[in-house]
Design a protein around this motif. Structure first.
Motif, mmCIF file in Angstrom:
data_model
loop_
_atom_site.group_PDB
_atom_site.id
_atom_site.type_symbol
_atom_site.label_atom_id
_atom_site.label_comp_id
_atom_site.label_asym_id
_atom_site.label_seq_id
_atom_site.Cartn_x
_atom_site.Cartn_y
_atom_site.Cartn_z
ATOM 1 N N ALA A 153 -2.145 56.517 14.907
ATOM 2 C CA ALA A 153 -1.235 55.754 15.346
ATOM 3 C C ALA A 153 0.617 56.595 15.700
ATOM 4 O O ALA A 153 0.904 57.019 16.684
ATOM 5 C CB ALA A 153 -0.827 54.645 14.771
ATOM 6 N N MET A 154 0.863 57.183 13.974
ATOM 7 C CA MET A 154 1.401 58.522 13.960
ATOM 8 C C MET A 154 1.719 59.096 14.529
ATOM 9 O O MET A 154 2.754 59.913 15.417
ATOM 10 C CB MET A 154 1.455 58.223 12.398
ATOM 11 N N ASN A 155 0.624 59.360 15.124
ATOM 12 C CA ASN A 155 0.631 60.965 16.516
ATOM 13 C C ASN A 155 0.919 60.279 17.712
ATOM 14 O O ASN A 155 1.543 60.749 18.804
ATOM 15 C CB ASN A 155 -0.923 61.718 16.285
ATOM 16 N N GLU A 156 0.295 58.884 17.973
ATOM 17 C CA GLU A 156 0.171 59.027 18.880
ATOM 18 C C GLU A 156 1.613 58.555 19.561
ATOM 19 O O GLU A 156 1.863 58.392 20.827
ATOM 20 C CB GLU A 156 -0.553 57.772 19.644
ATOM 21 N N ARG A 182 3.604 47.920 16.376
ATOM 22 C CA ARG A 182 2.715 47.326 17.263
ATOM 23 C C ARG A 182 1.021 47.676 17.322
ATOM 24 O O ARG A 182 0.266 46.315 17.033
ATOM 25 C CB ARG A 182 3.301 46.850 18.281
ATOM 26 N N ILE A 183 0.856 49.543 17.722
ATOM 27 C CA ILE A 183 0.137 49.217 17.234
ATOM 28 C C ILE A 183 -0.951 48.942 15.890
ATOM 29 O O ILE A 183 -2.072 48.491 16.140
ATOM 30 C CB ILE A 183 -0.447 50.986 17.235
ATOM 31 N N ILE A 184 -0.695 48.994 14.998
ATOM 32 C CA ILE A 184 -1.086 49.204 13.739
ATOM 33 C C ILE A 184 -1.117 47.095 13.393
ATOM 34 O O ILE A 184 -2.639 46.364 13.021
ATOM 35 C CB ILE A 184 -0.204 49.166 12.092
ATOM 36 N N ASP A 185 -0.225 46.209 14.053
ATOM 37 C CA ASP A 185 -0.755 45.184 14.033
ATOM 38 C C ASP A 185 -1.847 44.611 15.003
ATOM 39 O O ASP A 185 -2.248 43.777 14.733
ATOM 40 C CB ASP A 185 1.217 44.136 14.259
ATOM 41 N N THR A 186 -1.518 45.694 16.157
ATOM 42 C CA THR A 186 -3.182 44.562 17.035
ATOM 43 C C THR A 186 -4.272 44.920 16.134
ATOM 44 O O THR A 186 -4.729 44.551 16.165
ATOM 45 C CB THR A 186 -3.163 45.785 18.241
#
Length: 465
Positions: free
Chosen positions: A42-45, A454-458
């Motif tokens: 996610a950090m790269n995305e 939001r990526i992590i929450d999803t």
């Protein structure tokens, strides 16, 4: 082997406790830390390296910041306009941790990822069964050193780590340091040294642009102002209160004894509680564990370096409840969550949290300490999926947010701690950032933090069925 066994045992325990949690396929067999891998992906995305720098090296704005010691006072120098932003010169510093919790608030897995000019694609930090690591040489933040030394730093936070395989300079924690202050004051409350309803007369012995004038308020009000709308003046008063009662050194020793060795509240002035400098350090992992003490479940949460079991009873039930309830009153939902700007095309909304009614006016817009966000938050409150008890912080070269996410009834079941520290403060903006409408509080951080959250929450929501 110890780490693989711990992961397997944790997953088996979660299955027995929750029933609704779905572990990633193959996790038991391979021992992979899927959470850490997803965090790194996610950090790269979100591509943090795409931000623009409004005070690039050699610029006039950069020169106005040079040599500033008091970082929060430096934050007050935020430029009102941006004349010529440039692409950031190197990969930003990002330090992120997620700790997954079971339904009772006990940790079951974690992921920590560091990103910097040395680790452009991010590096996963190996942690043991106590959610600790000896694999990182932690360095103190150095403003000039981030440019001159590829973000490596020169001052060690923990001695004896010269041969650690990972080298990382901790971003300055900004106002998230107020979590350490509140923890220290509540320890004094538990010890009977002060009471929440005692009036503390703050009488600074020397002036400070950060700290303001003399005041007299109940301790609980100083804590509320410090944590919910990030009052620097209230926080100075609380730090001076700690100094007045000889509480700073014992607080730092307590952090070390608990195994939270990167948490250091150092260099502040006993005369007024000011001078918040780079000597103050926090890593995302240790900050997440501090929040675990505030909102954690029963039993042993981890084991201290001396072998002592660490439980939530480090603070009394009353102090934990007050701490958690106050964090839940957060007004600045504008980094990992952006619900204060509900419905805006920019910035991204981030964690879909509920906004506390204390900040919402009759027209549905949020105002925090005179700062108006200009969007009706009622539609987002109606669609909210979680609560987010958290603390944000910023100066020009620091952006930080740390808190506890818990699903609202029937909204997905996730429960986790998330902490992000970075050098991407108000100095850095998104290329597509629109002009701020008149009277509206300007966007404080790059929206990439909200995208990450939001990526992590999803991901966490989808871990439950």
């Amino acid at each position: 082997m110890r780490k693989r066994l711990h992961g397997a045992v944790g997953l088996l325990a979660v299955g027995g406790l929750l029933g609704t949690f779905v572990p990633p396929a193959g996790a038991e067999e391979t021992g992979r830390n899927r959470l850490a891998e997803r965090l790194r992906e996610a950090m790269n995305e979100v591509r943090f390296q795409e931000v623009l720098d409004t005070a690039p090296p050699g610029s006039a704005t950069a020169r106005t910041f040079a040599g500033t010691v008091d970082k929060e006072a430096r934050g007050l120098q935020r430029p009102a306009t941006v004349a010529d932003p440039r692409p950031i010169v190197q990969q930003p510093q990002v330090d992120a941790t997620v700790i997954e919790l079971d339904s009772r608030g006990r940790p079951r897995s974690s992921g920590t990822v560091l990103m910097s000019p040395l680790y452009k694609d991010g590096v996963i930090v190996p942690v043991d069964r106590d959610y600790s690591t000896e694999s990182v040489r932690w360095r103190q933040w150095d403003d000039a050193g981030w440019y001159a030394n590829r973000g490596q730093g020169t001052i060690d936070v923990i001695p004896g780590r010269e041969n650690a395989p990972i080298d990382h300079m901790l971003a300055y924690p900004a106002s998230v340091l107020k979590l350490m202050v509140a923890f220290g004051v509540l320890r004094l409350v538990d010890q009977g040294v002060v009471g929440l309803d005692d009036t503390y007369e703050y009488r600074p012995a020397e002036p400070s642009p950060l700290c303001g004038e003399a005041t007299a308020k109940p301790v609980r009000r100083y804590l509320d102002e410090s944590l919910t709308w990030s009052s620097n003046a209230a926080s100075c008063a609380l730090i001076k209160l700690l100094h007045d009662h000889g509480g700073i050194d014992p607080l730092n020793r307590a952090f070390s004894d608990l195994g939270l060795q990167t948490l250091r509240l150092r260099g502040t002035r006993p005369s007024n509680g000011g001078r918040w400098s780079n000597e103050i350090t926090m890593s995302s992992l240790d900050t997440a564990k501090l929040l675990l003490l505030v909102g954690g479940g029963p039993g042993t949460l981890w084991t201290a370096p001396d072998g002592t079991p660490v439980t939530r009873n480090v603070l009394s039930p009353a102090s934990r409840r007050f701490f958690a309830d106050t964090l839940a009153q957060q007004g600045f939902n504008d980094m990992l969550s952006n619900t204060n700007r509900c419905g805006a095309a920019y910035p991204a909304q981030g964690i879909p949290q509920r906004t506390l009614s204390r900040w919402i006016g009759a027209d549905g817009t949020v105002t925090v300490n005179g700062l108006w966000f200009g969007h009706d938050v009622r539609p987002c409150d109606a669609a909210a999926e979680v609560t987010f008890a958290h603390k944000t912080g910023w100066v020009g070269n620091s952006g930080a947010d740390a808190g506890i996410v818990r699903a609202l009834p029937g909204r997905g079941g996730r429960h986790y701690i998330i902490v992000v520290f970075s050098n991407l403060g108000t100095q850095y903006i998104d290329p597509h950032r629109p002009p701020t409408p008149p009277g509206v509080h300007p966007v404080t951080y790059t929206e990439k933090f909200a995208d990450l959250a939001r990526i992590i929450d999803t991901y966490e929501k989808n871990r439950y069925r």
